[in-house]
Design a protein around this motif. Structure first.
Motif, PDB file in Angstrom:
ATOM      1  N   LYS A 222     -12.146   2.439   4.855  1.00 29.61           N
ATOM      2  CA  LYS A 222     -11.613   2.690   3.288  1.00 29.61           C
ATOM      3  C   LYS A 222     -10.280   2.258   2.971  1.00 29.61           C
ATOM      4  CE  LYS A 222     -14.906   6.504   2.267  1.00 29.61           C
ATOM      5  NZ  LYS A 222     -14.850   7.949   1.549  1.00 29.61           N
TER       6      LYS A 222
ATOM      7  N   ARG B  73       0.843  -1.095  -0.075  1.00 32.42           N
ATOM      8  CA  ARG B  73       0.043   0.045  -0.112  1.00 32.42           C
ATOM      9  C   ARG B  73       0.714   1.228  -0.043  1.00 32.42           C
ATOM     10  NH1 ARG B  73      -4.982   1.534   0.922  1.00 32.42           N
ATOM     11  NH2 ARG B  73      -6.021  -0.668   1.051  1.00 32.42           N
TER      12      ARG B  73
ATOM     13  N   ARG C 276     -15.989   6.491  -4.204  1.00 26.96           N
ATOM     14  CA  ARG C 276     -16.155   6.751  -2.967  1.00 26.96           C
ATOM     15  C   ARG C 276     -15.552   5.665  -1.801  1.00 26.96           C
ATOM     16  NH1 ARG C 276     -21.518   8.155  -0.812  1.00 26.96           N
ATOM     17  NH2 ARG C 276     -22.192   6.450  -1.672  1.00 26.96           N
ATOM     18  N   THR C 277     -15.197   4.520  -2.382  1.00 25.18           N
ATOM     19  CA  THR C 277     -14.435   3.827  -1.586  1.00 25.18           C
ATOM     20  C   THR C 277     -13.028   3.684  -1.346  1.00 25.18           C
ATOM     21  OG1 THR C 277     -14.678   1.660  -3.044  1.00 25.18           O
ATOM     22  CG2 THR C 277     -16.312   2.237  -1.377  1.00 25.18           C
ATOM     23  N   LEU C 278     -12.621   4.619  -2.323  1.00 24.85           N
ATOM     24  CA  LEU C 278     -10.942   4.904  -2.300  1.00 24.85           C
ATOM     25  C   LEU C 278     -10.761   5.727  -1.275  1.00 24.85           C
ATOM     26  CD1 LEU C 278     -10.077   5.322  -6.138  1.00 24.85           C
ATOM     27  CD2 LEU C 278     -10.000   3.338  -4.664  1.00 24.85           C
ATOM     28  N   PRO C 279      -9.497   5.705  -0.599  1.00 26.60           N
ATOM     29  CA  PRO C 279      -9.053   6.607   0.399  1.00 26.60           C
ATOM     30  C   PRO C 279      -8.620   7.924  -0.284  1.00 26.60           C
ATOM     31  CG  PRO C 279      -7.597   4.816   0.089  1.00 26.60           C
ATOM     32  CD  PRO C 279      -8.531   4.468  -0.935  1.00 26.60           C
TER      33      PRO C 279
ATOM     34  N   PRO D 191      -6.589  -5.678  -0.952  1.00 27.47           N
ATOM     35  CA  PRO D 191      -7.591  -5.250   0.093  1.00 27.47           C
ATOM     36  C   PRO D 191      -7.416  -6.234   1.315  1.00 27.47           C
ATOM     37  CG  PRO D 191      -9.135  -5.924  -1.534  1.00 27.47           C
ATOM     38  CD  PRO D 191      -7.637  -6.202  -1.921  1.00 27.47           C
TER      39      PRO D 191
ATOM     40  N   ARG E 189      -8.810  -0.035   3.942  1.00 28.73           N
ATOM     41  CA  ARG E 189      -8.555  -1.616   3.894  1.00 28.73           C
ATOM     42  C   ARG E 189      -9.558  -2.478   3.060  1.00 28.73           C
ATOM     43  NH1 ARG E 189      -7.128  -3.111   9.961  1.00 28.73           N
ATOM     44  NH2 ARG E 189      -6.657  -5.151   8.649  1.00 28.73           N
ATOM     45  N   ILE E 190     -10.665  -1.573   2.761  1.00 30.12           N
ATOM     46  CA  ILE E 190     -11.674  -2.471   1.898  1.00 30.12           C
ATOM     47  C   ILE E 190     -11.480  -2.080   0.325  1.00 30.12           C
ATOM     48  CG2 ILE E 190     -13.271  -2.618   3.899  1.00 30.12           C
ATOM     49  CD1 ILE E 190     -14.819  -0.473   2.339  1.00 30.12           C
TER      50      ILE E 190
END
Ligand SMILES: Nc1ncnc2c1ncn2[C@@H]1O[C@H](COP(=O)(O)OP(=O)(O)O)[C@@H](O)[C@H]1O
Ligand SMILES: [Mg+2]
Lengths: 280, 328
Positions: B81, A26, A120-123, B159, B83-84
């Motif tokens: 967010k 990451r 919207r689920t991306l950081p 993820p 982690r998923i």
């Protein structure tokens, strides 16, 4: 392609797949500026792959300009050349204002198609999706303006304000269009279907662009209509743009446009952001 | 938050989502272990997508609460967010862009440099057998390729928890197997997967535990063998030559099998849930002895309808099955 999937499964137990899954680390999350630029490059790629979206931008203005100049120019102003001096700034404003509508339509499409859910689920800093799109919209608006002005010059448009006047006019149009875009992003987030969004957008745009001083001087209108035309933000912008182009702009004219832009932005930008974050 | 002590990926209590008068999700409790595959099985309109969207922070629950890796669903969305990842029911990529452009875009949004993003995109395209289609617009992809690029986009950064909403609906068996392989590889690498499906077989193949959901409620939960035990291992379908014989045939089979023998929808047919397939031959032999002629018989996995029939005593309501693509 499906073929090769099978083969690499047999020869190597899908090693590539396992490596690809294992190898990712990451990275640290990108800053807002970087993600805005990523969204901007997405918008540019979309222009490359879907050039039709530029088609609207360039073809309509040309048709309008030719049609009004040669069809009605003589009747309205006595000569086509005189009318062109009056019409070009107005039609430029009208065209770019109408293009702003596509900002909302693109956003609406993203929401309905599901890619919005992924974003919207991306950081990431979420507004960067909008900022990126709006940045590229500025490119679209500039392209449309350039085409219109060049065509106008060919047809005989002679701005007394010269090059600086034209640049000033375009800059003012970009500021106003940017603020107007927020209206469409708000609607794009509210409306369920593209069709209804188009309908509502047209219902707003047609009256404000046509019932304005784009085609005629408001003094020729009945007084009840003249009242609306005078406070119509499109008229305010057309007046200032005419001023810039013909070297007669006043601070008051610019001030009114900036005020209108400020009001649009202060209301609709936060509203868009609120809806954007809380979209179900 | 100390992750190593955290054994649960998802813990939810009493999740509710109401749309107008429709209780789309109506009190869902979940405990999903880290590293497991959890299957959500239910017909169209059951509330699967709505539940997933709540757990993926896309939709606020009206009631109830949940923790994802110990983070509160409502107040700690940023931590969740990171982690998923979600692969939605409908393509969550830009169909006008090419495959590689999509993956580079997502990689950049994840924080990779331009160069890293390109490398990662290529690596994924190869791993997902999409290298040949890298420069094609996604709208020209087949259903299976689309699904794969969508999943690839979800694992640009692997993820800890992946939501897959109906990953194989509408795919041919071969593409479906490819998606299954991808899911298995992810699980082997330690990702927790929550997937929804309308197919019992899929839940059976992939999921460690399954929740059967209908009208927003979980009506059964357990491992696939637990569910099968309650549903019947397989379903026997028998078509009789003469429909007059049906009552007699039901009687005969009930003696040999159990009381799950029921008349089928066609007046000459009947079905039975069979726990032990080896008794089937014997049971059918009994029919022969009684001079009851059959035209065909077959033994298969119980279908979702049969699961519902057994679990609820009611068939899947047709009116609950509407396309929800329009209602988003
Ligand atoms: N945004 C929405 N607005 C109104 N109703 C919705 C919305 N999303 C889903 N529903 C309704 O909620 C119910 C559950 O839908 P959904 O979660 O999509 O089911 P599934 O994924 O199991 O097919 C359906 O009756 C559907 O029509
Ligand atoms: Mg669904």
């Amino acid at each position: 392609m499906t073929q090769s999937f099978e083969t690499n499964k047999q020869g190597g137990a899908n090693g590539q797949l396992i490596d690809a899954i294992a190898s990712s680390e990451r990275p640290s999350r990108p800053n807002g500026l970087s993600s805005s630029f990523t969204f901007a490059s997405r918008a540019l790629l979309r222009i490359k792959h879907v050039p039709e979206q530029l088609f609207d931008v360039t073809v309509f203005p040309i048709i309008f300009l030719l049609m009004f100049t040669y069809l009605f120019g003589g009747a309205i102003a006595g000569s086509t050349s005189d009318y062109l001096q009056f019409l070009l700034p107005g039609i430029l404003v009208m065209t770019v204002s109408q293009i702003t509508m596509y900002t909302g339509i693109d956003l609406n499409n993203d929401i309905r198609k599901g890619i919005f859910d992924r974003f919207r689920t991306l950081p990431i800093w979420l507004p960067s999706a909008l900022v990126g799109a709006l940045l590229v919209d500025t490119v679209r608006y500039s392209m449309a303006s350039t085409i219109m002005i060049v065509l106008g010059l060919i047809l005989g448009f002679r701005p007394e304000g010269g090059f600086p006047g034209v640049i000033g006019a375009v800059a003012l149009i970009l500021v106003f269009s940017f603020s107007l875009s927020w209206v469409w992003t708000t609607l794009g987030l509210i409306m369920r279907s593209e069709k209804s969004l188009m309908m509502v957008s047209m219902m707003v745009l047609f009256p404000i662009t046509f019932v304005s001083n784009v085609f005629v001087e408001p003094e020729t209108l009945p007084s009840w209509l003249e009242g609306f035309v005078d406070i119509n933000p499109i008229s305010l912008l057309v007046t200032a743009v005419r001023g810039f182009m013909h070297d007669a702009v006043t601070f008051e004219q610019i001030g009114w446009v900036l005020l209108a832009s400020f009001i649009f932005t202060i209301i609709f930008a936060p509203l868009t952001m609120y809806l954007y974050r809380n979209k179900k | 938050m100390d992750d190593t002590k955290q054994t649960m990926a998802i813990e939810a209590k009493g999740l509710v989502k109401v749309f107008g008068k429709d209780r789309a999700v109506d009190g869902v409790d979940l405990s999903i272990k880290k590293g497991s595959v959890y299957g959500f099985l239910g017909p169209n309109g059951a509330g699967k997508t709505t539940t997933i969207r709540m757990l993926a922070t896309l939709l606020q629950p009206d009631e109830g609460h949940a923790q994802i890796f110990g983070h509160d669903l409502v107040s700690e969305t940023a931590a969740i967010k990171s982690r998923i990842s979600l692969t939605g029911q409908y393509a969550s990529i830009d169909e006008d862009l090419t495959g590689i452009e999509n993956l580079i875009m997502i990689s950049r949004l994840m924080g990779y440099s331009r160069k890293q993003a390109k490398a990662r995109a290529n690596e994924l395209l190869h791993a997902f057998s999409l290298a040949d289609a890298a420069k094609k617009q996604v709208k020209n992809y087949s259903g299976g390729m689309r699904r794969r690029i969508d999943i690839a986009a979800s694992i640009v950064v692997t993820p800890d928890l992946l939501f897959l909403d109906e990953p194989t609906t509408g795919l041919d068996p071969r593409s479906r197997n490819q998606v299954w392989d991808i899911i298995r590889a992810l699980v082997n690498a330690g990702t927790t997967v929550l997937l929804t499906t309308q197919y019992l077989e899929e839940a059976d193949q992939l999921a460690d535990r399954i929740a059967v959901i209908n009208h927003g409620k979980i009506i059964a939960e357990g491992t696939s063998s637990e569910l099968k035990a309650s549903v019947g291992m397989s379903t026997l379908h028998v078509s009789l030559f003469d429909q007059q014989d049906r009552d007699k045939a039901i009687e005969v089979l009930t003696q040999k099998l159990d009381d799950s023998v029921r008349p089928g929808s066609d007046p000459a047919s009947l079905t039975a849930q069979v726990l032990d397939p080896s008794v089937v031959a014997e049971a059918l032999g009994e029919l022969q002895k009684e001079n009851i002629r059959m035209t065909t018989f077959s033994l298969g996995q119980p279908s979702l309808d049969e699961v519902f029939l057994t679990l609820t005593g009611q068939p899947v309501e047709e009116n609950a099955a509407h396309e929800e693509g329009v209602t988003r």
